[in-house]
Design a protein around this motif. Structure first.
Motif, PDB file in Angstrom:
ATOM      1  N   ALA A  29       2.724   9.125  10.589  1.00  0.00           N
ATOM      2  CA  ALA A  29       1.769   8.115  11.058  1.00  0.00           C
ATOM      3  C   ALA A  29       0.738   7.789   9.982  1.00  0.00           C
ATOM      4  N   VAL A  30       0.212   8.825   9.332  1.00  0.00           N
ATOM      5  CA  VAL A  30      -0.760   8.592   8.258  1.00  0.00           C
ATOM      6  C   VAL A  30      -0.106   7.828   7.107  1.00  0.00           C
ATOM      7  N   ALA A  31       1.133   8.169   6.788  1.00  0.00           N
ATOM      8  CA  ALA A  31       1.818   7.466   5.700  1.00  0.00           C
ATOM      9  C   ALA A  31       2.023   5.995   6.038  1.00  0.00           C
ATOM     10  N   LEU A  32       2.430   5.694   7.261  1.00  0.00           N
ATOM     11  CA  LEU A  32       2.639   4.299   7.662  1.00  0.00           C
ATOM     12  C   LEU A  32       1.326   3.536   7.674  1.00  0.00           C
ATOM     13  N   LEU A  33       0.256   4.152   8.170  1.00  0.00           N
ATOM     14  CA  LEU A  33      -1.045   3.487   8.179  1.00  0.00           C
ATOM     15  C   LEU A  33      -1.523   3.216   6.757  1.00  0.00           C
ATOM     16  N   ALA A  34      -1.392   4.207   5.888  1.00  0.00           N
ATOM     17  CA  ALA A  34      -1.786   4.002   4.499  1.00  0.00           C
ATOM     18  C   ALA A  34      -0.936   2.930   3.832  1.00  0.00           C
ATOM     19  N   ALA A  35       0.366   2.908   4.136  1.00  0.00           N
ATOM     20  CA  ALA A  35       1.241   1.891   3.565  1.00  0.00           C
ATOM     21  C   ALA A  35       0.858   0.504   4.043  1.00  0.00           C
ATOM     22  N   VAL A  37      -2.180  -0.548   5.026  1.00  0.00           N
ATOM     23  CA  VAL A  37      -3.432  -0.952   4.375  1.00  0.00           C
ATOM     24  C   VAL A  37      -3.179  -1.316   2.912  1.00  0.00           C
ATOM     25  N   LEU A  38      -2.435  -0.452   2.209  1.00  0.00           N
ATOM     26  CA  LEU A  38      -2.169  -0.728   0.801  1.00  0.00           C
ATOM     27  C   LEU A  38      -1.339  -1.991   0.620  1.00  0.00           C
ATOM     28  N   SER A  39      -0.444  -2.270   1.561  1.00  0.00           N
ATOM     29  CA  SER A  39       0.352  -3.503   1.466  1.00  0.00           C
ATOM     30  C   SER A  39      -0.541  -4.728   1.589  1.00  0.00           C
ATOM     31  N   PHE A  40      -1.484  -4.704   2.564  1.00  0.00           N
ATOM     32  CA  PHE A  40      -2.405  -5.826   2.704  1.00  0.00           C
ATOM     33  C   PHE A  40      -3.244  -6.007   1.442  1.00  0.00           C
ATOM     34  N   VAL A  41      -3.759  -4.923   0.923  1.00  0.00           N
ATOM     35  CA  VAL A  41      -4.586  -5.014  -0.284  1.00  0.00           C
ATOM     36  C   VAL A  41      -3.768  -5.509  -1.471  1.00  0.00           C
ATOM     37  N   THR A  42      -2.579  -4.945  -1.649  1.00  0.00           N
ATOM     38  CA  THR A  42      -1.746  -5.318  -2.798  1.00  0.00           C
ATOM     39  C   THR A  42      -1.326  -6.779  -2.736  1.00  0.00           C
ATOM     40  N   THR A  43      -0.817  -7.194  -1.584  1.00  0.00           N
ATOM     41  CA  THR A  43      -0.386  -8.595  -1.475  1.00  0.00           C
ATOM     42  C   THR A  43      -1.569  -9.545  -1.593  1.00  0.00           C
ATOM     43  N   ILE A 214       5.989  -9.898  -2.722  1.00  0.00           N
ATOM     44  CA  ILE A 214       6.951  -9.644  -1.651  1.00  0.00           C
ATOM     45  C   ILE A 214       7.629  -8.290  -1.843  1.00  0.00           C
ATOM     46  N   ALA A 215       8.008  -8.016  -3.097  1.00  0.00           N
ATOM     47  CA  ALA A 215       8.692  -6.752  -3.364  1.00  0.00           C
ATOM     48  C   ALA A 215       7.767  -5.552  -3.252  1.00  0.00           C
ATOM     49  N   SER A 216       6.461  -5.792  -3.399  1.00  0.00           N
ATOM     50  CA  SER A 216       5.526  -4.664  -3.352  1.00  0.00           C
ATOM     51  C   SER A 216       5.441  -4.030  -1.964  1.00  0.00           C
ATOM     52  N   VAL A 217       5.743  -4.800  -0.927  1.00  0.00           N
ATOM     53  CA  VAL A 217       5.603  -4.273   0.433  1.00  0.00           C
ATOM     54  C   VAL A 217       6.563  -3.103   0.674  1.00  0.00           C
ATOM     55  N   PRO A 218       7.892  -3.278   0.490  1.00  0.00           N
ATOM     56  CA  PRO A 218       8.763  -2.087   0.691  1.00  0.00           C
ATOM     57  C   PRO A 218       8.496  -0.988  -0.316  1.00  0.00           C
ATOM     58  N   VAL A 220       5.589  -0.117  -1.579  1.00  0.00           N
ATOM     59  CA  VAL A 220       4.420   0.625  -1.121  1.00  0.00           C
ATOM     60  C   VAL A 220       4.794   1.529   0.049  1.00  0.00           C
ATOM     61  N   PHE A 221       5.599   1.018   0.986  1.00  0.00           N
ATOM     62  CA  PHE A 221       5.993   1.834   2.138  1.00  0.00           C
ATOM     63  C   PHE A 221       6.828   3.038   1.687  1.00  0.00           C
ATOM     64  N   VAL A 222       7.789   2.790   0.790  1.00  0.00           N
ATOM     65  CA  VAL A 222       8.626   3.892   0.320  1.00  0.00           C
ATOM     66  C   VAL A 222       7.783   4.919  -0.432  1.00  0.00           C
ATOM     67  N   ALA A 223       6.849   4.445  -1.281  1.00  0.00           N
ATOM     68  CA  ALA A 223       6.010   5.363  -2.045  1.00  0.00           C
ATOM     69  C   ALA A 223       5.128   6.207  -1.122  1.00  0.00           C
TER      70      ALA A 223
END
Length: 529
Positions: A29-35, A37-43, A214-218, A220-223
């Motif tokens: 859950a923490v990983a998904l939440l962090a992913a 937030v980081l996806s929104f910031v990165t994109t 677009i590619a940063s989203v998956p 970030v989630f995988v990382a």
């Protein structure tokens, strides 16, 4: 504040000892939440960067245009409105009569300055971002000609023909003449033919950054999931797994002098606790076995020591009686007493030797197997000669130097040859071979071979087929064979990394093969004979 601190401490302790399943869910859950937030910031950041690469006049040469034939260029325009031909004709005709095209819809396009970023497009020298052969008539979007396009050079001729063919040409001209001029005295262009210039497309840097966003989203989630998985393994799994793995290795090596460290109060922590319980129980059992073996050795040693002196006295007195007695029956009785005393002495000595053998270890060292086998064959010839049988010797592939215990090999060879010579009719065969780090010593005879009982029990201590048959028939035995030879061979072969195998040859006779681990050091050159 103190209550909050205490509550946080209790929550931390509860989380530290929660179940593996709960901990995994929390980490995920923490990983998904962090992913997220980081996806929104990165994109968002990449979007700002992509927009910064766009030129200010990106839309300057796209949209609705009409042809300014006098200036030789397309000028920005907009659709003024939809009209009925009759209404236009009525507005401009002096007699108020409708046109013969009454009822057909007309669209008029008027030059417009409503888009301040729009710019004219010269037909002779178009801007670089205008794609030639990509201009379309606005009426084609709703007709069957939606796939047609025009080049800039074709537009003047096409415009003249299309304006005369479709309704509203005269109305467009009269409307253009009736509109007031601007400050420069120019009136807007009005036409019943409009054109659309497509968007020139996004610049390459913009597309690259957009694709990266677009590619940063998956990614970030995988990382985030990978980092969470690594943290979960290191904090919740690595400690218990390493502790149990080390404990298993030390237990397999018969090392019980350690403790499995306590872990968290979760499933793996409880498993580690069970490992510790198992280790403690094994240590207790091993201690009890050691004490029992030690007590047995002490009893055997005391028995052998205490029995040897009276047996010596009995044997000496019996021999004295046998020499002094005149009566033959008395001499026979004295001889029988002497034999039984010797038998008991042999049993006492074998019990002492057996205890010594149980503690014996092999010590492999560099050994010339060729020279060792030559000596073993010479010793075997003496045994065969004493038994009145022939000895056949053969060897194959023996290296000059291998790692082996010469004393252990010699003891096995002596026992196997002595056992075969005792049962052979005429011949004993002794052979040795070496292959892939294994020395095989084989002894065969032409005697009656092993019985089924012997194949199953001959390697057990104090087992003898003659003694078994005598006990079954109630007959006495001479006590010369105590049943330890093959047991000693099996024990030494096993401790030397091998085994003892017994079988009957197809042509008859017994075959005993002892295998030993005898590797050759890699830095030495192996020469075989």
């Amino acid at each position: 504040m103190a209550r909050l601190t205490a509550a946080a401490r209790r929550l931390r302790a509860r989380m530290a000892n929660c179940s593996i399943r709960t901990a995994f869910a929390l980490y995920a859950a923490v990983a998904l939440l962090a992913a997220l937030v980081l996806s929104f910031v990165t994109t968002g950041l990449l979007g700002l960067l992509a927009n910064a690469t766009l030129p200010d006049d990106l839309l300057a040469h796209s949209g609705t245009y009409v042809l300014d034939a006098d200036a030789g260029q397309l000028v920005p325009a907009e659709a003024l409105s939809w009209y009925e031909t009759s209404a236009v004709d009525a507005a401009v005709a002096p007699d108020g009569q409708a046109s013969e095209r009454d009822g057909e819809p007309v669209v008029l396009y008027v030059e417009s300055a409503a888009r301040p970023d729009a710019a004219p497009v010269s037909l002779a020298d178009p801007p670089a971002d205008v794609r030639d052969a990509a201009v379309t008539d606005l009426t084609w979007a709703i007709s069957e000609d939606g796939a047609r396009t025009l080049s800039l050079a074709e537009i003047p001729a096409y415009d003249a023909a299309a304006a005369s063919e479709r309704p509203g040409a005269e109305a467009a001209a009269e409307l253009a003449a009736s509109l007031p001029p601007n400050a420069d005295g120019a009136r807007p262009v009005v036409s019943n033919v409009g054109y659309y210039l497509p968007h020139p497309g996004d610049p390459e840097p913009y597309r690259t950054i957009a694709n990266l966003a677009i590619a940063s989203v998956p990614v970030v989630f995988v990382a985030c999931l990978a980092v969470a998985g690594r943290l979960f393994y290191r904090r919740r799994l690595a400690g218990p797994i390493n502790a149990m793995g080390e404990a298993a290795e030390r237990i397999a090596a018969s090392d019980l002098d350690f403790r499995v460290p306590p872990q968290r109060a979760d499933e793996l922590g409880r498993l580690c606790a069970r490992f510790e319980d198992m280790r403690a129980e094994l240590e207790r059992s091993e201690r009890e076995l050691w004490l029992a073996a030690e007590n047995r050795r002490r009893v055997n040693a005391a028995f052998a020591h205490d029995l040897r002196t009276p047996l010596t006295v009995v044997r000496g007195q019996a021999e004295l009686i046998g020499r002094l007695a005149a009566d033959g029956a008395v001499r026979e009785a004295a001889a029988a007493i002497t034999r039984q005393a010797e038998r008991l002495s042999a049993y006492a000595d074998s019990m002492r030797d057996l205890d010594t053998l149980d503690a014996t270890t092999v010590s492999p060292a560099p050994l010339d197997l060729r020279a060792w086998f030559a000596q073993a064959a010479a010793d075997a010839r003496e045994v065969a000669r004493a038994a009145g049988v022939e000895l056949a010797v053969a060897s194959e592939g023996l290296p000059e130097r291998a790692e082996a215990d010469a004393a252990a090999l010699a003891r096995v060879a002596d026992n196997l040859v002595a056992n075969a010579a005792r049962h052979a009719r005429a011949t004993v065969r002794l052979s040795a071979s070496w292959s892939d780090g294994t020395l095989t010593l084989t002894v065969a005879d032409d005697g009656p071979g092993f019985s089924e009982a012997a194949l199953a029990h001959a390697a057990e201590p104090f087992w003898s087929e003659a003694r078994r048959d005598a006990a079954r028939d109630g007959a006495p035995t001479d006590g010369s064979h105590l049943g330890l030879g093959l047991y000693v061979c099996a024990l030494l072969a096993e401790r030397h990394g091998g085994e003892l195998r017994m079988a009957n040859a197809p042509e008859g006779g017994a075959v005993a093969a002892a295998r030993f681990s005898a590797p050759v050091k890699s830095y030495e050159t192996v020469t075989k004979r």
